[in-house]
Motif scaffolding. Structure first.
Motif, PDB file in Angstrom:
ATOM      1  N   GLY A 208       5.183   9.061  -2.460  1.00 41.92           N
ATOM      2  CA  GLY A 208       5.318   8.283  -3.302  1.00 41.92           C
ATOM      3  C   GLY A 208       3.950   7.880  -4.037  1.00 41.92           C
ATOM      4  N   THR A 209       2.782   8.774  -3.997  1.00 40.64           N
ATOM      5  CA  THR A 209       1.675   8.215  -4.656  1.00 40.64           C
ATOM      6  C   THR A 209       1.320   9.262  -5.682  1.00 40.64           C
ATOM      7  OG1 THR A 209       0.217   9.972  -3.016  1.00 40.64           O
ATOM      8  CG2 THR A 209       0.596   7.579  -2.222  1.00 40.64           C
TER       9      THR A 209
ATOM     10  N   HIS B  93      -2.395   5.320  -4.521  1.00 33.36           N
ATOM     11  CA  HIS B  93      -2.673   5.283  -2.962  1.00 33.36           C
ATOM     12  C   HIS B  93      -1.741   4.013  -2.506  1.00 33.36           C
ATOM     13  CE1 HIS B  93      -6.258   2.287  -3.506  1.00 33.36           C
ATOM     14  NE2 HIS B  93      -5.463   2.234  -4.616  1.00 33.36           N
ATOM     15  N   ILE B  94      -1.784   4.094  -1.203  1.00 34.37           N
ATOM     16  CA  ILE B  94      -0.854   2.915  -0.272  1.00 34.37           C
ATOM     17  C   ILE B  94      -2.020   1.773   0.093  1.00 34.37           C
ATOM     18  CG2 ILE B  94       0.724   2.608   1.521  1.00 34.37           C
ATOM     19  CD1 ILE B  94       1.698   5.642   1.011  1.00 34.37           C
TER      20      ILE B  94
ATOM     21  N   ASP C 185       3.550  -1.831   3.402  1.00 33.05           N
ATOM     22  CA  ASP C 185       2.991  -0.760   2.422  1.00 33.05           C
ATOM     23  C   ASP C 185       3.311  -1.192   1.080  1.00 33.05           C
ATOM     24  OD1 ASP C 185       1.409   0.186   4.486  1.00 33.05           O
ATOM     25  OD2 ASP C 185       3.310   2.189   4.515  1.00 33.05           O
ATOM     26  N   TYR C 186       2.531  -1.011   0.135  1.00 30.32           N
ATOM     27  CA  TYR C 186       2.801  -0.983  -1.339  1.00 30.32           C
ATOM     28  C   TYR C 186       1.977   0.110  -1.921  1.00 30.32           C
ATOM     29  CZ  TYR C 186      -1.212  -3.783  -2.849  1.00 30.32           C
ATOM     30  OH  TYR C 186      -2.445  -4.405  -2.915  1.00 30.32           O
ATOM     31  N   TYR C 187       2.207   0.668  -3.086  1.00 29.15           N
ATOM     32  CA  TYR C 187       2.046   1.677  -3.914  1.00 29.15           C
ATOM     33  C   TYR C 187       1.233   1.175  -5.031  1.00 29.15           C
ATOM     34  CZ  TYR C 187       5.163   3.883  -1.071  1.00 29.15           C
ATOM     35  OH  TYR C 187       6.060   4.232  -0.083  1.00 29.15           O
TER      36      TYR C 187
ATOM     37  N   THR D 169      -7.045   5.394  -7.968  1.00 29.53           N
ATOM     38  CA  THR D 169      -7.052   4.886  -6.643  1.00 29.53           C
ATOM     39  C   THR D 169      -7.957   3.968  -6.825  1.00 29.53           C
ATOM     40  OG1 THR D 169      -8.547   6.743  -5.830  1.00 29.53           O
ATOM     41  CG2 THR D 169      -5.977   7.162  -5.600  1.00 29.53           C
TER      42      THR D 169
ATOM     43  N   TYR E  22       1.437  -1.969  -9.368  1.00 29.38           N
ATOM     44  CA  TYR E  22       1.517  -2.322  -7.935  1.00 29.38           C
ATOM     45  C   TYR E  22       3.099  -2.497  -7.667  1.00 29.38           C
ATOM     46  CZ  TYR E  22      -3.469  -3.425  -8.801  1.00 29.38           C
ATOM     47  OH  TYR E  22      -4.877  -3.356  -9.185  1.00 29.38           O
TER      48      TYR E  22
ATOM     49  N   LYS F 295       8.917   2.658  -3.193  1.00 30.54           N
ATOM     50  CA  LYS F 295       8.087   4.164  -3.203  1.00 30.54           C
ATOM     51  C   LYS F 295       8.646   4.457  -4.548  1.00 30.54           C
ATOM     52  CE  LYS F 295       8.312   8.560  -0.836  1.00 30.54           C
ATOM     53  NZ  LYS F 295       9.006   9.221   0.271  1.00 30.54           N
TER      54      LYS F 295
END
Length: 410
Positions: free
Chosen positions: A28-29, A41-42, A50-52, A85, A112, A116
């Protein structure tokens, strides 16, 4: 047997390497934009989910060199994978916090998302944040506007930088140095979100503009610019402590632009806007920031997206109607009351008529009388001896009054 083991080991190594690559590219990154790939990044939300995060994605070409004082342009494609990132830059301004670089190359967007990217789940609504700072300071970076509290509520957050101060609002009121470049950076970023947010799990039909202070003022201007039947770039707006009715516009923008050029180059005598542009594009950024502060603030354009008087447009109702939420705090200017400007405080005590808005048609005598009556609402002594009263009157007249009036007109 040794050969078989060697082949088996080699196959295992290749298989493991393939698995690592596959897992990395499916975590997902990695997101494919039209311009190229980006790597995020997570991070963790306030509640540990978790969020991306994808930080410092270019949404427009760097506004440097021949692009300085010009409308935003599309980003050129890049090779490889762009690292997104962390935030490293903020738009050119007097002070930077958090160790971030002050730079003209600053037109970045941050995304943000709790979803995913690439997943086939439902599309989420989008909070699109426009930062405040008087159109001359602050930023949208993670350090200034982190999303971790909102990430627990199934909402995608997008923030972005836009050109500030003289870099975003110097204008010759023609096509040579267009007006409201900073606002047009904002619109460029809003369009970027409409075109790309689906790649991050967002719904382009559910974008809400949100802003605070001059960010709220900016949101208001975009609402007024979104005419009925025109471009529908967002479905709602939240405005926190800011209104275009505060009277923030430059009074003589073309004159201030030329004053800026003549200050930067003492030999500059031309009245040609093309010649002025050359002077401004060749000047050091630090000199422009120091010498051209009056060439800041939005203006009412002769034509285009922002070619309207906000008060008149609100009276006529000639704008796209979207759901709106407005708000303010009781002591908006408490930050300025901690170390108030003594000259301003004394001036209000000596001439309370200054409390009367400049747009009101009133005789000098009645203005003095009205000012004294207004002053009694906020203090029984003097602002010099009652800083709380000064704080209340500043909050009221700079933030609360124009915002309440805007609410009435909406």
């Amino acid at each position: 047997m040794a050969v078989l083991i060697g082949r088996y080991s080699l196959l295992m190594t290749l298989s493991i390497a393939h698995a690592v690559i596959t897992d990395t590219f499916s975590d997902g990154t990695l997101v494919q934009l039209k311009e190229g790939k980006i790597r995020g990044h997570i991070l963790k939300s306030e509640n540990g989910k978790d969020y991306y995060a994808f930080q410092e994605i270019p949404y427009a070409a760097p506004p440097v060199g021949k692009n300085r004082f010009q409308l935003p342009k599309k980003v050129e494609k890049w090779q490889g994978v762009l690292n997104t990132t962390k935030n490293t830059k903020i738009c050119y301004q007097a002070v930077s916090r958090f160790g971030l670089e002050i730079s003209e190359d600053c037109l970045f967007v941050n995304v943000y998302t709790p979803l995913k990217p690439g997943s086939k789940s439902k599309k989420l609504p989008v909070l699109l944040w426009i930062h405040g700072g008087g159109l001359s300071s602050e930023s949208s970076t993670y350090e200034y506007s982190g999303p971790k509290y909102i990430m627990d509520h199934e909402i995608i957050v997008v923030t972005f930088n836009y050109r500030l101060g003289p870099f975003g609002f110097t204008t010759t009121e023609d096509d040579i140095i267009p007006a409201n470049i900073g606002l047009k950076d904002q619109k460029f970023a809003i369009k970027w979100v409409n075109e790309n947010i689906h790649l991050f799990g967002g719904d382009p039909a559910k974008v809400t503009l949100v802003g605070e202070s001059s960010g709220s003022l900016s949101v208001s201007l975009h609402v007024l610019a979104q005419k009925n039947g025109g471009e529908e770039l967002f479905r709602g707006a939240i405005m926190e402590s800011g209104s275009p009715l505060v009277g923030f516009e430059q009074k003589n923008p073309r004159e201030e632009a030329f004053n800026c050029g003549r200050t930067l180059d003492r030999n500059f005598r031309s009245n040609d806007t093309g010649d002025l542009l050359k002077v401004l594009q060749e000047a050091p950024a630090a000199s422009i920031l120091k010498e051209c502060t009056k060439a800041s603030g939005s203006i009412i354009e002769k034509e285009g997206d922002f070619s309207y008087a906000p008060f008149q447009t609100l009276l006529e109702g000639n704008f796209g109607k979207v759901p709106i939420l407005l708000g303010f705090n009781s002591e908006e200017f408490i930050w300025a009351c901690i170390d108030p400007d003594e000259d301003t405080v004394i001036a209000l005590d000596e001439d309370p008529g200054r409390l009367v808005p400049t747009g009101i048609n009133i005789s000098p005598e009645n203005k003095t009388i009205a000012g004294k009556l207004l002053k009694e609402v906020y203090t029984n002594t003097s602002f010099e001896n009652d800083i709380g009263g000064y704080c209340r009157v500043s909050s009221r007249w700079i933030i609360v009054r124009p915002l309440v009036k805007k609410c009435e007109l909406f």
